[in-house]
Design an enzyme around this catalytic site. Structure first.
Site, PDB file in Angstrom:
ATOM      1  N   LYS A   1       0.676  -1.063   0.048  1.00  0.00           N
ATOM      2  CA  LYS A   1       0.041   0.050  -0.014  1.00  0.00           C
ATOM      3  C   LYS A   1       0.866   1.243   0.162  1.00  0.00           C
ATOM      4  CE  LYS A   1      -4.151  -1.957   2.139  1.00  0.00           C
ATOM      5  NZ  LYS A   1      -5.255  -2.009   3.254  1.00  0.00           N
TER       6      LYS A   1
ATOM      7  N   LYS B   1      -5.923 -10.707  -6.249  1.00  0.00           N
ATOM      8  CA  LYS B   1      -7.041 -10.737  -5.586  1.00  0.00           C
ATOM      9  C   LYS B   1      -8.260  -9.811  -5.762  1.00  0.00           C
ATOM     10  CE  LYS B   1      -6.292  -8.585  -1.658  1.00  0.00           C
ATOM     11  NZ  LYS B   1      -5.981  -7.880  -0.078  1.00  0.00           N
TER      12      LYS B   1
ATOM     13  N   LYS C   1     -11.225  -4.004  -2.787  1.00  0.00           N
ATOM     14  CA  LYS C   1     -12.032  -2.868  -2.817  1.00  0.00           C
ATOM     15  C   LYS C   1     -11.199  -1.561  -3.664  1.00  0.00           C
ATOM     16  CE  LYS C   1     -13.563  -3.729   1.686  1.00  0.00           C
ATOM     17  NZ  LYS C   1     -13.280  -3.438   3.266  1.00  0.00           N
TER      18      LYS C   1
HETATM   19  P1  TYM Z   1     -10.646  -5.884   5.070  1.00  0.00           P
HETATM   20  O1  TYM Z   1     -11.473  -4.767   5.572  1.00  0.00           O
HETATM   21  O2  TYM Z   1      -9.569  -5.658   3.926  1.00  0.00           O
HETATM   22  O3  TYM Z   1     -11.135  -7.206   4.680  1.00  0.00           O
HETATM   23  C1  TYM Z   1     -12.096  -7.942   5.315  1.00  0.00           C
HETATM   24  C2  TYM Z   1     -12.234  -9.332   5.448  1.00  0.00           C
HETATM   25  O4  TYM Z   1     -12.176  -9.734   3.992  1.00  0.00           O
HETATM   26  C3  TYM Z   1     -11.218 -10.661   3.678  1.00  0.00           C
HETATM   27  N1  TYM Z   1     -10.732 -10.609   2.203  1.00  0.00           N
HETATM   28  C4  TYM Z   1     -10.863 -11.548   1.322  1.00  0.00           C
HETATM   29  N2  TYM Z   1     -10.880 -12.878   1.574  1.00  0.00           N
HETATM   30  C5  TYM Z   1     -10.977 -13.559   0.280  1.00  0.00           C
HETATM   31  N3  TYM Z   1     -10.655 -13.187  -0.960  1.00  0.00           N
HETATM   32  C6  TYM Z   1     -10.650 -11.791  -1.034  1.00  0.00           C
HETATM   33  N4  TYM Z   1     -10.517 -11.299  -2.359  1.00  0.00           N
HETATM   34  C7  TYM Z   1     -10.617 -11.087   0.134  1.00  0.00           C
HETATM   35  N5  TYM Z   1     -10.418  -9.589   0.203  1.00  0.00           N
HETATM   36  C8  TYM Z   1     -10.725  -9.409   1.510  1.00  0.00           C
HETATM   37  C9  TYM Z   1     -10.063 -10.465   4.342  1.00  0.00           C
HETATM   38  O5  TYM Z   1      -8.921 -10.999   4.530  1.00  0.00           O
HETATM   39  C10 TYM Z   1     -10.771  -9.984   5.975  1.00  0.00           C
HETATM   40  O6  TYM Z   1     -10.873 -11.146   6.297  1.00  0.00           O
HETATM   41  N6  TYM Z   1      -6.983  -5.842   8.438  1.00  0.00           N
HETATM   42  C11 TYM Z   1      -8.362  -6.246   7.935  1.00  0.00           C
HETATM   43  C12 TYM Z   1      -9.308  -5.772   8.989  1.00  0.00           C
HETATM   44  C13 TYM Z   1      -8.911  -5.754  10.491  1.00  0.00           C
HETATM   45  C14 TYM Z   1      -9.138  -6.995  11.280  1.00  0.00           C
HETATM   46  C15 TYM Z   1      -8.790  -6.737  12.590  1.00  0.00           C
HETATM   47  C16 TYM Z   1      -9.374  -8.343  10.709  1.00  0.00           C
HETATM   48  C17 TYM Z   1      -8.629  -4.923  11.460  1.00  0.00           C
HETATM   49  N7  TYM Z   1      -8.651  -5.421  12.531  1.00  0.00           N
HETATM   50  C18 TYM Z   1      -8.943  -7.603  13.662  1.00  0.00           C
HETATM   51  C19 TYM Z   1      -9.430  -9.230  11.728  1.00  0.00           C
HETATM   52  C20 TYM Z   1      -9.147  -9.054  13.142  1.00  0.00           C
HETATM   53  C21 TYM Z   1      -8.769  -5.496   6.568  1.00  0.00           C
HETATM   54  O7  TYM Z   1      -8.166  -4.729   6.248  1.00  0.00           O
HETATM   55  O8  TYM Z   1      -9.540  -6.653   6.130  1.00  0.00           O
END
Ligand code: TYM
Length: 330
Positions: free
Chosen positions: A112, A195, A198
């Site tokens: 990023k 992947k 968003k």
């Molecule tokens: P975020 O908001 O980007 O995504 C939320 C969840 O979706 C999963 N994900 C995917 N899984 C499969 N294929 C994809 N293409 C795909 N894109 C997204 C992500 O793995 C995630 O589980 N850092 C985290 C948010 C976070 C978090 C936490 C997660 C903050 N604190 C504590 C768990 C525990 C994030 O940016 O997810």
């Protein structure tokens, strides 16, 4: 009952199919038989430039979608990160436990920040994984259901918890990543080796939960396919078809080999039409439910406030134990 914690960023007007299949679908399943905490991580969303009206709107849209996808406020604690200030308190402690080099090795930060350019990337983007570690450790969970892209952050969380426990005495449960083999990484349907995300370029390869059925139908019918004409799961030779097979199978509950048999001898066109139907019919009632929930903002806020109040109680216990073990005067 074992505890589960996970989080999702409110950085878009809609979650996409990767978010659902990689994470939220497991959240829904795990709320039965587990003590589940699910968090809309709005503070994490601040690591990139945000518009205040949009942040508010997207936080509410996130809550509405989670409820529409099956998160039940009776079974789970659904809350907003910023309403639980203990996340910032433990976040600082986690920053003080993390080596600079260790933080520099986080691949999401590297990706990023290289996109933003080293000078415009925020310090918050650098410390993001430590706030995430705090999000998790505050609730002492056994499992953290996420997609594959979060594995390294969970590893860091485990390292920090272990380090703290070894240095200051048993304080944190060491959590395990809960990552499904089958849907850990859903790919962009226009660029099937990348992947679904968003932040992907045009959005044409991203299936959004809040998109209209017509828009999603069109997107899937224009999904990129591969050379040849056989519907067969082969990630190397047929990444496009394999991704669509994964999506169909995860939503329809049918096995990949069952789908391969059904489409043996048929072309990619028939297969894409079938995938489109499965996706559109699955998402149709979910989108409608989310739209309905958004009409009653007070109800949504009540659910979030109640969840946050429950979360604060658990989080404060962990902050107290952490401070006590650190020698902070209480
Ligand atoms: P975020 O908001 O980007 O995504 C939320 C969840 O979706 C999963 N994900 C995917 N899984 C499969 N294929 C994809 N293409 C795909 N894109 C997204 C992500 O793995 C995630 O589980 N850092 C985290 C948010 C976070 C978090 C936490 C997660 C903050 N604190 C504590 C768990 C525990 C994030 O940016 O997810």
């Amino acid at each position: 009952m074992k505890r589960v914690l996970s989080g999702i960023q409110p950085t878009s007007d809609s979650f996409h199919l990767g978010n659902y299949l990689g994470a939220v679908k497991q959240w829904v399943e795990l709320q039965d038989g587990h003590d589940a905490f699910y968090c809309i991580v709005d503070l994490h969303a601040l690591t990139v430039e945000t518009d205040p009206a949009l942040l508010r709107k997207r936080t509410l849209v996130s809550a509405a979608q989670l409820l529409a996808l099956g998160i039940s406020p009776e079974k789970s604690t659904l809350f907003v990160q910023s309403q639980v200030p203990q996340h910032n308190q433990l976040g600082w402690i986690m920053e003080c436990m993390t080596g600079f080099g260790e933080a520099s090795r986080m691949t999401q930060f590297k990706d990023k920040s290289s996109k933003a350019g080293a000078d415009s990337a925020r310090v918050g983007l650098f410390t993001y994984p430590m706030l995430q570690a705090a999000d998790i450790l505050l609730y002492q969970p056994h499992y953290v259901p996420v997609g594959e892209d979060q594995r390294q952050h969970i590893e860091l969380t485990r390292d920090l918890a272990g380090r703290f426990n070894a240095r200051y005495g048993q304080t944190f449960q060491i959590p395990e990543a809960y990552i499904l083999k089958t849907a850990a990484k859903i790919n962009d349907i226009q660029e099937p080796t990348a992947k679904m995300s968003k932040s992907s370029g045009s959005g044409a390869g991203v299936i959004e939960i809040m998109d209209t059925p017509e828009a999603n139908l069109k997107k899937i019918k224009s999904a990129v396919t591969d050379a040849g004409r056989e519907v067969k799961f082969d990630v190397v030779e047929k990444p496009g078809i394999s991704n669509l097979l994964t999506i169909h199978s995860a939503l329809s509950g049918r096995t990949i080999s069952d789908l391969e048999n059904e489409f043996a001898g048929k072309g990619y066109g028939d297969f894409k039409t079938a995938v489109a139907e499965v996706v559109v019919e699955y998402l149709r009632p979910i989108r409608a439910k989310a739209v309905e929930l958004l009409e009653d903002e007070k109800h949504l806020l009540d659910i979030l406030h109640q969840g946050s109040a429950k979360a604060r109680v658990v989080a404060q216990e962990t902050v107290n134990a952490t401070y006590k073990n650190l020698g902070v005067v209480l």
